[in-house]
Design a protein around this motif. Structure first.
Motif, short mmCIF file in Angstrom:
data_model
loop_
_atom_site.label_atom_id
_atom_site.label_comp_id
_atom_site.label_asym_id
_atom_site.label_seq_id
_atom_site.Cartn_x
_atom_site.Cartn_y
_atom_site.Cartn_z
N PRO A 48 0.80 -1.22 0.00
CA PRO A 48 0.00 0.00 0.00
C PRO A 48 0.83 1.28 0.00
O PRO A 48 0.41 2.30 -0.53
N HIS A 49 2.03 1.23 0.56
CA HIS A 49 2.87 2.43 0.56
C HIS A 49 3.25 2.83 -0.87
O HIS A 49 3.45 4.01 -1.16
N LEU A 50 3.31 1.86 -1.79
CA LEU A 50 3.60 2.19 -3.18
C LEU A 50 2.42 2.89 -3.84
O LEU A 50 2.61 3.72 -4.73
N ALA A 51 1.21 2.58 -3.40
CA ALA A 51 0.03 3.27 -3.92
C ALA A 51 0.08 4.75 -3.56
O ALA A 51 -0.21 5.62 -4.38
N GLU A 52 0.48 5.03 -2.33
CA GLU A 52 0.61 6.42 -1.89
C GLU A 52 1.67 7.15 -2.71
O GLU A 52 1.48 8.29 -3.11
#
Length: 90
Positions: A48-52
């Motif tokens: 999910p940090h890559l989505a941000e």
């Protein structure tokens, strides 16, 4: 290929970077630039940090596009004024 686990997604991304004999390798930068949404979706489910970070890139690119358009418009307005002044003086 299933992209349901982090390992499957990583494996597929490695294949995208190095597709094998006779095919051109990609850098991670190239992959990030061309990654389609259908691949980004399973990736961000597991990271999910890559989505941000991708959202931040999208916002920055949109802001850059707006800034370029404003600059282009301002440049055109300045050029048009200069052209008018030169015609009037010559």
């Amino acid at each position: 290929m299933q992209l349901q686990t982090p390992e499957e997604v990583r494996g597929f991304l490695r294949l995208c970077l190095d597709p094998g004999l006779g095919r051109k390798k990609r850098s991670v930068t190239q992959l990030a630039l061309i990654m389609p949404d259908w691949l980004a979706t399973p990736l961000t489910e597991h990271a999910p940090h890559l989505a941000e970070l991708r959202d931040a890139v999208d916002r920055a690119e949109a802001a850059a596009t707006e800034a370029r358009a404003a600059y282009t418009e301002g440049l055109w307005a300045w050029i048009a004024d200069e052209t008018t002044v030169r015609k009037g003086c010559g």
